[in-house]
Write a protein that holds these residues in place. Structure first.
Motif, PDB file in Angstrom:
ATOM      1  N   GLY A 139       0.831  -1.186   0.000  1.00  0.00           N
ATOM      2  CA  GLY A 139       0.000   0.000   0.000  1.00  0.00           C
ATOM      3  C   GLY A 139       0.874   1.248   0.000  1.00  0.00           C
ATOM      4  O   GLY A 139       2.102   1.172  -0.058  1.00  0.00           O
TER       5      GLY A 139
ATOM      6  N   GLU B 197     -10.161   6.408  -1.884  1.00  0.00           N
ATOM      7  CA  GLU B 197      -9.664   5.244  -2.629  1.00  0.00           C
ATOM      8  C   GLU B 197      -8.188   4.963  -2.325  1.00  0.00           C
ATOM      9  O   GLU B 197      -7.533   4.239  -3.070  1.00  0.00           O
ATOM     10  N   GLN B 198      -7.671   5.513  -1.248  1.00  0.00           N
ATOM     11  CA  GLN B 198      -6.242   5.384  -0.942  1.00  0.00           C
ATOM     12  C   GLN B 198      -5.799   3.932  -0.830  1.00  0.00           C
ATOM     13  O   GLN B 198      -4.677   3.601  -1.192  1.00  0.00           O
ATOM     14  N   ASP B 199      -6.673   3.052  -0.393  1.00  0.00           N
ATOM     15  CA  ASP B 199      -6.283   1.645  -0.267  1.00  0.00           C
ATOM     16  C   ASP B 199      -6.014   0.995  -1.628  1.00  0.00           C
ATOM     17  O   ASP B 199      -5.452  -0.088  -1.704  1.00  0.00           O
ATOM     18  N   ARG B 200      -6.371   1.661  -2.709  1.00  0.00           N
ATOM     19  CA  ARG B 200      -6.116   1.142  -4.060  1.00  0.00           C
ATOM     20  C   ARG B 200      -4.920   1.824  -4.727  1.00  0.00           C
ATOM     21  O   ARG B 200      -4.554   1.464  -5.836  1.00  0.00           O
ATOM     22  N   TRP B 201      -4.339   2.803  -4.068  1.00  0.00           N
ATOM     23  CA  TRP B 201      -3.203   3.504  -4.654  1.00  0.00           C
ATOM     24  C   TRP B 201      -1.997   2.576  -4.727  1.00  0.00           C
ATOM     25  O   TRP B 201      -1.831   1.661  -3.917  1.00  0.00           O
ATOM     26  N   ALA B 202      -1.129   2.862  -5.690  1.00  0.00           N
ATOM     27  CA  ALA B 202       0.124   2.117  -5.823  1.00  0.00           C
ATOM     28  C   ALA B 202       1.229   3.117  -6.124  1.00  0.00           C
ATOM     29  O   ALA B 202       0.979   4.198  -6.662  1.00  0.00           O
TER      30      ALA B 202
END
Length: 107
Positions: free
Chosen positions: A14, A56-61
């Motif tokens: 993450g 949507e931070q949990d989907r950031w890369a």
């Protein structure tokens, strides 16, 4: 709110975001070295470089190749690099001597 953020990759791939508070007397670089986990590379970025929707931070890369500003230092127990807070500038010192503790009467 600070316009400068520190980002690094977490153990589960993450993206962690730190908001440095420079009023503590440390530079952003010192805060990053102190607060980013030991050995993790980080990048200091402007807030405008990140998406505005944090929901949507949990989907950031983040590509680790872009984390080029430094690596979290080892200030943990047993570290050979003890962290030392800088002294406040002269003009910020309050100039008052500390109040000694009250003495108990001797009976």
């Amino acid at each position: 709110m600070s316009d400068t953020l520190i980002i690094y990759k977490t153990e589960d791939d993450g993206v962690a975001i730190l908001t440095p508070v420079t009023s503590c007397g440390l530079t952003v670089e010192q805060i990053a070295a102190k607060d980013v986990p030991t050995g993790r590379p980080y990048k200091i970025v402007d807030r405008t470089e990140l998406p505005t929707d944090f929901s949507e931070q949990d989907r950031w890369a983040v590509d680790e190749a872009h984390l080029t500003d430094g690596v979290g230092a080892d200030y943990g127990v047993g570290s050979k690099k003890p962290f030392v807070m800088p002294e406040p500038p002269e003009e910020e010192a309050d100039g008052e001597d500390p109040v000694p503790p009250e003495q108990e009467p001797v009976a």
